[in-house]
Structure formats: structure tokens, C-alpha cells
Design a protein around this motif. Structure first.
Motif, mmCIF file in Angstrom:
data_model
loop_
_atom_site.group_PDB
_atom_site.id
_atom_site.type_symbol
_atom_site.label_atom_id
_atom_site.label_comp_id
_atom_site.label_asym_id
_atom_site.label_seq_id
_atom_site.Cartn_x
_atom_site.Cartn_y
_atom_site.Cartn_z
ATOM 1 N N SER A 113 0.822 -1.219 0.000
ATOM 2 C CA SER A 113 0.000 0.000 0.000
ATOM 3 C C SER A 113 0.851 1.263 0.000
ATOM 4 C CB SER A 113 -0.929 0.008 1.222
ATOM 5 O OG SER A 113 -0.185 0.027 2.428
ATOM 6 N N THR A 114 2.029 1.199 0.627
ATOM 7 C CA THR A 114 2.915 2.365 0.663
ATOM 8 C C THR A 114 4.150 2.173 -0.201
ATOM 9 O OG1 THR A 114 4.073 1.488 2.613
ATOM 10 C CG2 THR A 114 2.180 2.932 3.002
ATOM 11 N N MET A 115 4.293 0.988 -0.798
ATOM 12 C CA MET A 115 5.465 0.629 -1.606
ATOM 13 C C MET A 115 6.756 0.891 -0.839
ATOM 14 S SD MET A 115 4.653 -0.839 -4.420
ATOM 15 C CE MET A 115 6.116 -0.668 -5.447
ATOM 16 N N THR A 116 6.802 0.317 0.363
ATOM 17 C CA THR A 116 8.006 0.432 1.185
ATOM 18 C C THR A 116 8.490 -0.957 1.589
ATOM 19 O OG1 THR A 116 6.687 0.703 3.197
ATOM 20 C CG2 THR A 116 7.445 2.713 2.107
ATOM 21 N N LEU A 170 21.491 7.466 1.928
ATOM 22 C CA LEU A 170 20.569 8.180 1.050
ATOM 23 C C LEU A 170 21.238 8.477 -0.293
ATOM 24 C CD1 LEU A 170 17.686 9.441 1.311
ATOM 25 C CD2 LEU A 170 18.821 11.611 1.830
ATOM 26 N N ASN A 171 20.444 8.344 -1.365
ATOM 27 C CA ASN A 171 20.861 8.628 -2.745
ATOM 28 C C ASN A 171 21.806 7.566 -3.326
ATOM 29 O OD1 ASN A 171 19.364 11.054 -2.834
ATOM 30 N ND2 ASN A 171 21.040 12.151 -1.807
ATOM 31 N N GLN A 172 21.987 6.464 -2.618
ATOM 32 C CA GLN A 172 22.834 5.392 -3.130
ATOM 33 C C GLN A 172 22.065 4.529 -4.125
ATOM 34 O OE1 GLN A 172 24.670 3.084 -0.039
ATOM 35 N NE2 GLN A 172 25.549 1.585 -1.437
ATOM 36 N N ARG A 173 22.743 4.068 -5.153
ATOM 37 C CA ARG A 173 22.147 3.132 -6.102
ATOM 38 C C ARG A 173 22.282 1.714 -5.559
ATOM 39 N NH1 ARG A 173 18.655 4.125 -10.015
ATOM 40 N NH2 ARG A 173 19.505 2.359 -11.200
ATOM 41 N N VAL A 174 21.175 0.992 -5.541
ATOM 42 C CA VAL A 174 21.162 -0.376 -5.028
ATOM 43 C C VAL A 174 20.398 -1.272 -5.991
ATOM 44 C CG1 VAL A 174 21.326 0.331 -2.607
ATOM 45 C CG2 VAL A 174 19.061 0.016 -3.653
ATOM 46 N N GLU A 175 20.569 -2.588 -5.812
ATOM 47 C CA GLU A 175 19.785 -3.550 -6.577
ATOM 48 C C GLU A 175 19.203 -4.575 -5.618
ATOM 49 O OE1 GLU A 175 22.457 -5.346 -9.383
ATOM 50 O OE2 GLU A 175 23.155 -6.845 -7.942
ATOM 51 N N PHE A 176 18.098 -5.179 -6.029
ATOM 52 C CA PHE A 176 17.435 -6.197 -5.229
ATOM 53 C C PHE A 176 17.470 -7.533 -5.973
ATOM 54 C CE2 PHE A 176 15.655 -2.286 -3.576
ATOM 55 C CZ PHE A 176 15.615 -2.513 -2.203
ATOM 56 N N THR A 229 15.880 -9.380 -10.831
ATOM 57 C CA THR A 229 16.639 -8.361 -10.110
ATOM 58 C C THR A 229 16.295 -6.985 -10.678
ATOM 59 O OG1 THR A 229 18.446 -9.917 -9.720
ATOM 60 C CG2 THR A 229 18.975 -7.567 -9.563
ATOM 61 N N PHE A 230 16.134 -5.993 -9.792
ATOM 62 C CA PHE A 230 15.915 -4.626 -10.272
ATOM 63 C C PHE A 230 16.751 -3.652 -9.455
ATOM 64 C CE2 PHE A 230 12.723 -4.991 -6.916
ATOM 65 C CZ PHE A 230 12.744 -3.745 -6.292
ATOM 66 N N SER A 231 17.016 -2.476 -10.066
ATOM 67 C CA SER A 231 17.851 -1.451 -9.422
ATOM 68 C C SER A 231 17.051 -0.186 -9.190
ATOM 69 C CB SER A 231 19.068 -1.129 -10.300
ATOM 70 O OG SER A 231 19.867 -2.266 -10.494
ATOM 71 N N GLN A 232 17.511 0.606 -8.235
ATOM 72 C CA GLN A 232 16.874 1.886 -7.946
ATOM 73 C C GLN A 232 17.817 2.727 -7.090
ATOM 74 O OE1 GLN A 232 13.495 0.561 -5.200
ATOM 75 N NE2 GLN A 232 14.530 2.121 -3.940
ATOM 76 N N THR A 233 17.401 3.983 -6.863
ATOM 77 C CA THR A 233 18.099 4.871 -5.947
ATOM 78 C C THR A 233 17.326 4.933 -4.635
ATOM 79 O OG1 THR A 233 18.953 6.206 -7.777
ATOM 80 C CG2 THR A 233 18.920 7.238 -5.602
ATOM 81 N N VAL A 261 10.368 1.611 -2.401
ATOM 82 C CA VAL A 261 10.874 0.812 -3.518
ATOM 83 C C VAL A 261 10.044 1.089 -4.759
ATOM 84 C CG1 VAL A 261 11.956 -1.021 -2.184
ATOM 85 C CG2 VAL A 261 9.515 -1.150 -2.651
ATOM 86 N N VAL A 262 10.675 0.961 -5.916
ATOM 87 C CA VAL A 262 10.006 1.300 -7.177
ATOM 88 C C VAL A 262 9.177 0.152 -7.718
ATOM 89 C CG1 VAL A 262 11.750 3.016 -7.770
ATOM 90 C CG2 VAL A 262 12.044 0.645 -8.548
ATOM 91 N N LYS A 263 9.399 -1.057 -7.197
ATOM 92 C CA LYS A 263 8.637 -2.225 -7.608
ATOM 93 C C LYS A 263 8.299 -3.056 -6.373
ATOM 94 C CE LYS A 263 10.827 -2.913 -12.159
ATOM 95 N NZ LYS A 263 11.559 -3.887 -13.008
ATOM 96 N N PRO A 264 7.241 -3.855 -6.446
ATOM 97 C CA PRO A 264 7.019 -4.814 -5.354
ATOM 98 C C PRO A 264 8.255 -5.696 -5.194
ATOM 99 C CG PRO A 264 5.110 -4.715 -6.798
ATOM 100 C CD PRO A 264 6.206 -3.938 -7.486
ATOM 101 N N VAL A 265 8.601 -5.988 -3.954
ATOM 102 C CA VAL A 265 9.819 -6.748 -3.696
ATOM 103 C C VAL A 265 9.499 -7.916 -2.776
ATOM 104 C CG1 VAL A 265 10.509 -5.249 -1.770
ATOM 105 C CG2 VAL A 265 12.250 -6.572 -2.991
ATOM 106 N N GLU A 266 10.066 -9.077 -3.079
ATOM 107 C CA GLU A 266 9.782 -10.283 -2.305
ATOM 108 C C GLU A 266 10.499 -10.262 -0.954
ATOM 109 O OE1 GLU A 266 9.864 -14.097 -4.733
ATOM 110 O OE2 GLU A 266 10.964 -12.719 -6.051
ATOM 111 N N ILE A 267 9.832 -10.840 0.054
ATOM 112 C CA ILE A 267 10.504 -11.093 1.320
ATOM 113 C C ILE A 267 11.711 -11.997 1.046
ATOM 114 C CG2 ILE A 267 10.229 -11.977 3.675
ATOM 115 C CD1 ILE A 267 8.468 -9.549 2.916
#
Length: 406
Positions: free
Chosen positions: A335-338, A349-355, A362-366, A392-398
Motif C-alpha cells: 500500500s505504501t510501496m516500502t 541516502l541517494n545510493q544506487r542499489v539492486e534487489f 533483479t531490479f535497481s533503484q536509488t 521501492v520502485v517495484k514490489p519486492v519479495e521477502i
């Protein structure tokens, strides 16, 4: 030579309970672990008896299997405690024990445990495989020194299940049976206390010139003459499957959660892709890219293809630096995309990461904002296992792993 091809088990290392969870969640069919004694990783986390019970319950709840490594070469002084431990493993419900010592095998038979013969037993021919099978072993973990043709020959002449290593560190000594560590340091590799002496730097000394050290190669740093590359059979995974082995084993009980998750996910995808369409199977670039994100030395196919390519590294004993592992996703709020992250490495903060996700891509975001467990905005997460929430910019799995962008 007719070989019955069945989908092989993917067997992963479990150095502790968290790594066991990661291995199974990322796609392993089975895991192997060591207790506090009697396995060949004395300096790993390993499992207490309470943790073994917990691990068996977790593994079986997923419908998967768990094997206990009891592969030391036992001395008389070990036998009383070893007998008690094997009785415990039977009560705990492990699916098999890995053994290399004939005395340990004999004890395991007394308690009706399923027996897998460890690679430490040096099985390199079908007569040896048949011998262990006749003694009651259900599965034989073949020596790493075998070629594909030799494996096919053993498969054709022995009814036991066969298991081979497909990925991970290799030992310079024959199937890992090494005396070098014991000789140099007093720590016995065959009792689980190896100092990895084969990866040290060495120079040459001529017997009449005591104290004069000569580099083995022209490199002024010396030469790591016994330092093996890491095994990676992914490029030949179709041929591995076609050899008819029952289990594909990943080495790495001492490796990180990032290593276990990443390597297991790649081999899971490759095995499933092959069986979905064998005729059009190919090795995907993203699989190879993922294997380069975990700690490893240069890769080799070892002995499998019988091509006699060099398997040693002479310039350094150090592995590559893996992509930094930053945290594990413990919760996701759609609901909050967190995502709620349990921190494992400093991020900000402002670091580029991937999941890296157990099943999805796998997806990346800031990282655009961060909050601590009290909901306060923060600029970084420097504390071990700190709980942090980020958008997060996409739903992410536990159980997704957050890492620095590669």
C-alpha cells in the motif's frame, strides 16, 4: 551408453541457519550442514543440536531434504561422542549423513541412517562405487577429479545415486585429502581444521643454499603454485545433466548469504530452463553476470570436460571482491510501496542499489528516503542489523537481498 536422465537435485551449503533458509528459499532442493563436531568445516558457524532440530523442521516443512556432514576421518577418541551424535541425528530426522570413514559408515548403519559417501572417500571408478553401495550407501559423491566420460561409465555400472560438485572452491590435494596444513601448522584438514596452506605464497629453496629463497616464477611477489581456481560447471550444465547424476552440489558452507542465494538462484534457473526445453537450451548472460557478483577466484570447469586446462592461479591467493551485500528484505508494504530492510552493510541516502529476489527479476533503484525503526528520517544505516524502511520502485519479495548496484 544409455543413461536415464532425471531432473537432478540441487544441493546447497548451509553454514548456519540463515544460510540454510536462503538456500531453500532461493531454490535448492536440499541442503547439507555440519554440526559443531565431526564435519570438515570446524571453523564455520555450524549448528548446535537445538539448531539442527530447527533446521530439520524448517527444511521438511518446505518438502525438501537436509543432510548432515559427518565426514571426518575419526580416531578412537572420537567414537563415543560420534556414536551419541549419530543417534541424535537419527532422532532429529535428517535425510542422510555424509561419511568418508568406513568406521563412521559402520556406525551410521547401526542406527539405520541413510548414507551418502563423501567426496573425501576418493571414489574414482565404478568398482569403488559398487563397493560402497553394497555396504549400504544410497549415494556416492564422486571425486572432483573425474571427467564426464568417467562419470558416465560409473553411472552405467553402478545402481547407487551419484552426486557431483558443480560450483565452488577446489582443494589442491586429491579430493581434499590433504596433510599440508597439519604438517605446517598442526591443524588437520581431515579433522576439519584446514588453514588453506595451499593458497599461501611459496618460494623455492635449494637444499645446499639454506636461507636463499628463489621465486618459483619471475613475479617478484612469489608464486601461489598450489592455489586452485574455483569450479564453475554452469557453461556445461546441459552435459552435466545428461550424465545422469542425481544431485548437483554447490560448495560453500563458509561463504556468505549473498553467495548462497546468488549461486543457488542461477543453478535453479539453469536446471529448470534445460528441462523446460532441452533442444533450445542456452546459457543466459544474466546467469554468468550473477556468478561474477559473488566472491570467487577465476572460474574453471576443472576436470569435467577432460581438456586439461590449467586450474591454478599463480599471481594471487585472494578472490575477487563481491558486490557489497547491504541487507535483507524482511517486510514489504504494497500500500505504501516500502520495504523493511535488516541492514548487513552500510548504505545511505541517494545510493544506487539492486534487489536480488528469490523468484522475480533483479531490479535497481536509488534510495530516495530512509527511516529508522522509530519512523525518523535518517541519512545512512551504519549499524549492524539496523532496521530501516525505504521506498521501492517495484514490489519486492521477502528475503530479497539488497546490494550495491553492480
Amino acid at each position: 551408453m544409455s543413461i536415464n536422465i532425471v531432473k537432478p537435485e540441487l544441493l546447497a551449503p548451509a553454514g548456519n541457519f540463515e544460510k540454510l533458509q536462503a538456500a531453500l528459499i532461493y531454490g535448492a532442493d536440499a541442503v547439507y550442514f555440519g554440526g559443531k563436531n565431526f564435519s570438515l568445516r570446524a571453523y564455520g558457524d555450524n549448528f548446535t543440536r537445538e539448531e539442527i532440530l530447527q533446521a530439520v523442521e524448517f527444511t521438511h516443512a518446505l518438502g525438501k531434504k537436509i543432510y548432515a556432514a559427518v565426514n571426518i576421518f575419526a580416531h578412537n577418541a572420537d567414537l563415543d561422542a560420534l556414536t551419541d551424535y549419530l543417534k541424535f541425528l537419527k532422532r532429529a530426522g535428517v535425510d542422510a549423513v555424509l561419511v568418508s570413514d568406513l568406521g563412521v559408515l559402520n556406525l551410521a548403519k547401526e542406527f539405520a541412517l541413510n548414507i551418502h559417501i563423501s567426496t573425501q572417500a576418493n571414489v574414482t571408478n565404478f568398482q569403488a562405487a559398487k563397493f560402497f553401495h553394497d555396504l549400504g550407501a544410497k549415494r556416492i559423491v564422486l571425486a572432483r577429479e573425474l571427467t564426464r566420460d568417467e562419470i558416465l561409465n560409473i553411472k552405467s555400472n553402478c545402481a547407487a545415486e551419484l552426486e557431483i560438485f558443480v560450483h565452488g572452491a577446489m582443494c589442491i590435494s586429491y579430493s581434499g585429502r590433504c596433510w599440508l596444513s597439519k604438517f605446517l601448522t598442526g591443524r588437520d584438514a581431515n579433522q576439519g581444521a584446514c588453514t588453506h596452506s595451499c593458497r599461501w605464497k611459496y618460494s623455492l629453496v635449494e637444499e645446499t643454499r639454506d636461507g636463499e629463497f628463489f621465486p618459483v616464477s619471475e613475479d617478484k611477489r612469489g608464486s601461489y603454485v598450489m592455489n586452485s581456481k574455483d569450479l564453475c560447471l554452469l557453461p556445461n550444465i546441459d552435459k552435466v545433466i545428461q550424465s545422469g547424476v542425481a544431485s548437483l552440489k554447490i560448495e560453500g558452507r563458509m561463504k556468505s548469504v549473498n553467495y548462497v542465494a546468488g549461486v543457488v538462484k542461477v543453478y535453479r534457473a539453469a536446471i529448470d530452463s534445460y528441462f523446460a526445453n532441452p533442444d533450445e537450451f542456452f546459457i543466459r548472460d544474466e546467469w554468468l553476470a550473477e556468478l561474477n557478483k559473488v566472491v570467487h577466484r577465476p572460474y574453471t570447469t576443472g576436470f569435467f570436460m577432460g581438456d586439461n586446462k590449467p586450474t591454478e592461479i599463480y599471481s594471487t591467493s585472494k578472490p575477487n571482491r563481491a558486490v557489497n551485500f547491504l541487507g535483507i528484505v524482511r517486510e514489504f508494504d504494497g500500500s505504501t510501496m516500502t520495504a523493511t530492510i535488516e541492514q548487513r552493510g552500510k548504505f545511505e541516502l541517494n545510493q544506487r542499489v539492486e534487489f536480488l529476489q528469490p523468484h522475480n527479476e533483479t531490479f535497481s533503484q536509488t534510495i530516495t528516503s530512509m527511516r529508522d525503526v522509530d519512523g525518523q528520517e535518517i541519512l545512512s544505516a551504519p549499524h549492524a542489523q539496523q532496521i530501516v524502511t525505504i521506498p521501492v520502485v517495484k514490489p519486492v519479495e521477502i528475503w530479497s537481498l539488497m546490494r550495491e548496484e553492480f
